[in-house]
Each structure stands twice: as C-alpha cells, then as structure tokens.
Design an enzyme around this catalytic site. Structure first.
Site, PDB file in Angstrom:
ATOM      1  N   CYS A 175       5.168  -1.720  -0.461  1.00 37.29           N
ATOM      2  CA  CYS A 175       4.361  -1.830  -1.647  1.00 37.29           C
ATOM      3  C   CYS A 175       3.111  -2.792  -1.241  1.00 37.29           C
ATOM      4  O   CYS A 175       1.980  -2.579  -1.739  1.00 37.29           O
ATOM      5  CB  CYS A 175       4.980  -2.629  -2.707  1.00 37.29           C
ATOM      6  N   ASP A 176       3.205  -3.936  -0.683  1.00 33.67           N
ATOM      7  CA  ASP A 176       2.434  -4.804  -0.611  1.00 33.67           C
ATOM      8  C   ASP A 176       1.955  -5.246   0.668  1.00 33.67           C
ATOM      9  O   ASP A 176       0.702  -6.134   0.694  1.00 33.67           O
ATOM     10  CB  ASP A 176       3.032  -6.153  -1.438  1.00 33.67           C
TER      11      ASP A 176
ATOM     12  N   CYS B 188       8.564  -6.389  -0.977  1.00 35.33           N
ATOM     13  CA  CYS B 188       8.356  -5.111  -0.648  1.00 35.33           C
ATOM     14  C   CYS B 188       7.345  -4.755   0.262  1.00 35.33           C
ATOM     15  O   CYS B 188       6.112  -4.887  -0.289  1.00 35.33           O
ATOM     16  CB  CYS B 188       8.367  -4.169  -1.803  1.00 35.33           C
TER      17      CYS B 188
END
Ligand code: NDP
Length: 320
Positions: A141-142, A138
């Site tokens: 997200c990261d 993701c």
C-alpha cells in the site's frame, strides 16, 4: 419464517471493501441488507493515507475518502449501516442469531462475514502516533511513498521478507530488524533477502521508539531508537519509513468453535466460492484470505459472497 423486529434477510458483519461490496450487490438484489460497521467503520483503509492501487482513481484517493464513497454508494441503494459491534453469534440454528454490543438481538436468513483482519502491531505509543505518517503495516500500500528513502522493516517471518524485498523497488536502503537470530521465514524467502544488496539484516534487535516530528499538524518520521536485546545497547538510526511486518490476525474470534477455520483463524471457504461449512453463512475479504489481502480482492470476494448468498436464498425459497 421469523417475524422478530430485528429479523433481516441478509446481515453483513464488517465494513471494509468486502462488506461494502457485499452490501452493494445484495442491496441491488432487493435483499435490504443490514451492515454492522463494527469498531473500525471502514476497516483497515481508514488507517492508510493514499490508496493508489484501487482501480478507477487515476490520481489515487485517500483511504478514508474511498470508504466514505463506498458507504454512500451502498446507502443510495437502501443498505442500512448499524454502527455497532457484534460480540456474539449463534450459528448452530437457523435463522442465525447475532448479539450487538448495545444488547440488541438480530436474526438473519443469510450471514455474510467480512470482519477483515488486523495487522499485528508492537503497541508502542510512538507507533500509533506516526501510523500513516511514516509508519505503515503494508508495504504494497505505502512502499511507493518512500522512493529513494531509507526504511526499516520489523519482523522475521515471510511477511517481513516479502515486504523488505518489495520495498527495494522504491526505497534506497532497507533494514530488517528481527528480535532473534533464528528466522521464522521460509528458507527461500530469507535467502532472497540475504542476497539482495539493498537489504541489511539486524538481528537480536527490537524497535524501542519511532522518532519523528509534528509541525503545523504535519507528522513525519526521521528515525528509530533500537535496542539490542543481548547487550542492552541503544542506538538510533536515521530512517524515513518504518514497516511493521509481524503478522496479521483475522478478526474472527467471535466465530471460533462455530465455523471451520485454519490454525491461525482464517475462515475456510470453498475454493471456488464463498460458502463456509455452515449453510447460509458466507465469508469474504481478509477474514478468509491470508494470501492476497488487497482492497480490490476483498471487494471482489464481497461481490462473490453477495451473489452466492442471493442464489442460496432463492434456492432455499427465502423470497417474498
Ligand atoms: P509469522 O508469525 O510467521 O512471523 C511473524 C514475525 O514477527 C516473527 O519473526 C516474529 O518473531 C515477529 N514478531 C511477532 N511479534 C513480534 C513483536 N511483538 N516484536 C517483534 N517481532 C515480533 O507471520 P507472517 O505474517 O510473517 O507469516 C504468516 C503466515 O503467512 C506464514 O505461514 C507465512 O509463511 C505466510 N506468508 C507467506 C508468504 C508467501 O509465501 N509469499 C508471504 C507472507 C506470509 P519470532 O520469530 O521471534 O516469534
């Protein structure tokens, strides 16, 4: 009304942000929800590290910690977690019947499906070893953790293009690795990537192994072993991050043939709410969302499903 021991007014299947939020709202509406936590209690956030885009946590929070807080919050209002996996459902008659993997049978008046989705993975042992420590599924997200670092994106569809494009906001260099020469991605998204000077595309190539190290319990990625599928040549590339972007699968197999889904398996809900085509069955979170797939949007639709279920139960006279 059904009086079996395992009958509940509301059952929620799935324990990610959608399921916990549905449990929070139905518990506070005195519906005594029972939440089946499934095979991965806490859902996809359990395999991420820091979550910085969930509002309310100024300095971010670790994914597993966020889920534990959500769990404690819903238990405080009387929602019950069952740490079992539902492996069969019967939605053709009311009350709905659910079978758990320990052979128990449960029935409910209203069912909330929040079984989420799973990122497809390559299945390499090194991929699972470094998941959350340099390997991610993701970018939203990261991506932030790879500021000025080199990253790989694996895949040739729109997800891979979108993630590659997004990662150029943070990373110094992004390389897309695709196993064929033709791309499944839409023309416009592929062209955007091709025109981006920070992105390099390597075709006919697969990831053979994630290279990394483990020291004093700390794991990190330092490179990737790649194989050209046409020539068989093996090369190594220095990278700090590897994003697997080969698609997602909604976790909806147990509902197949019983509830309306799209071709991929995402449950169809009405545009304006969380109603499915079966009266009394509501769906929220990634099980019905192929577009946003964020913890906060999942939580939002979990709240909607709880309110929809509560209103539907009242309308149908399930009150006591
Ligand atoms: P897709 O199924 O479209 O693409 C998956 C990609 O991953 C393909 O290139 C496939 O290669 C590759 N792949 C699959 N398995 C492996 C494997 N084991 N090893 C190596 N490569 C592999 O999935 P997406 O998630 O990209 O897209 C899903 C849907 O969501 C699409 O309809 C897409 O248009 C949509 N979407 C739209 C977006 C937007 O409009 N903003 C953003 C993201 C997704 P191969 O081609 O060889 O099979």
């Amino acid at each position: 009304m059904n009086n079996t021991v395992n009958h509940h007014r509301v059952i929620i299947i799935g324990s990610g942000p959608a399921g916990f939020t549905a449990a929070l709202y139905t518990a506070r509406a005195n519906l005594a929800p029972v939440l089946f936590e499934g095979n991965q209690p806490g859902g996809q956030l359990m395999i991420t590290t820091e979550v910085e885009n969930y509002p309310g946590f100024e300095h971010g929070i670790m994914g597993p910690e966020l889920m534990e807080i959500m769990r404690k919050q819903v238990h405080r209002f009387g929602a019950k977690s069952v740490y079992r996996y539902i492996n069969k459902v019967e939605l053709d008659k009311h009350p709905f019947t659910l079978h758990s993997d320990d052979g128990q049978i449960y029935t409910c008046d209203a069912l909330i499906i929040s079984t989420g989705a799973s990122a497809k993975l390559l299945g390499l042992p090194s991929e699972s070893k470094f998941m959350g420590y340099g390997v991610s599924a993701c970018a939203t997200c990261d991506g932030f953790f790879f500021k000025n670092q080199r990253v790989l994106v694996i895949g040739g569809g729109d997800t891979a293009m979108e993630e590659a494009d997004y990662l150029t906001k943070h990373a110094s260099e992004v390389t897309v690795i695709h196993r064929r020469e033709e791309f499944r991605a839409s023309k416009i998204m592929l062209e955007r990537v091709q025109k981006n000077p920070k992105i390099k595309i390597v075709t006919n190539t697969v990831l053979e192994e994630v290279i990394g190290k483990e020291e004093n319990g700390n794991k990190s990625v330092s490179g990737a072993r790649l194989k050209n599928v046409k020539t068989g040549d093996i090369t190594e590339m220095d990278v700090e991050g590897i994003f697997i972007a080969i698609g997602h699968e909604p976790n909806t197999a147990i509902f197949k043939g019983q509830i309306e889904m799209d071709d991929v398996g995402y449950i169809k809900t009405r545009k304006e709410n969380t109603y499915t085509n079966i009266e009394g069955v509501f769906a929220c979170g990634d099980a019905q969302d192929s577009v946003y797939r964020q913890a906060i949007t999942a939580a939002g639709t979990g709240c909607m499903a709880a309110i929809d279920a509560e209103r539907w139960l009242t309308e149908k006279g399930f009150t006591d």
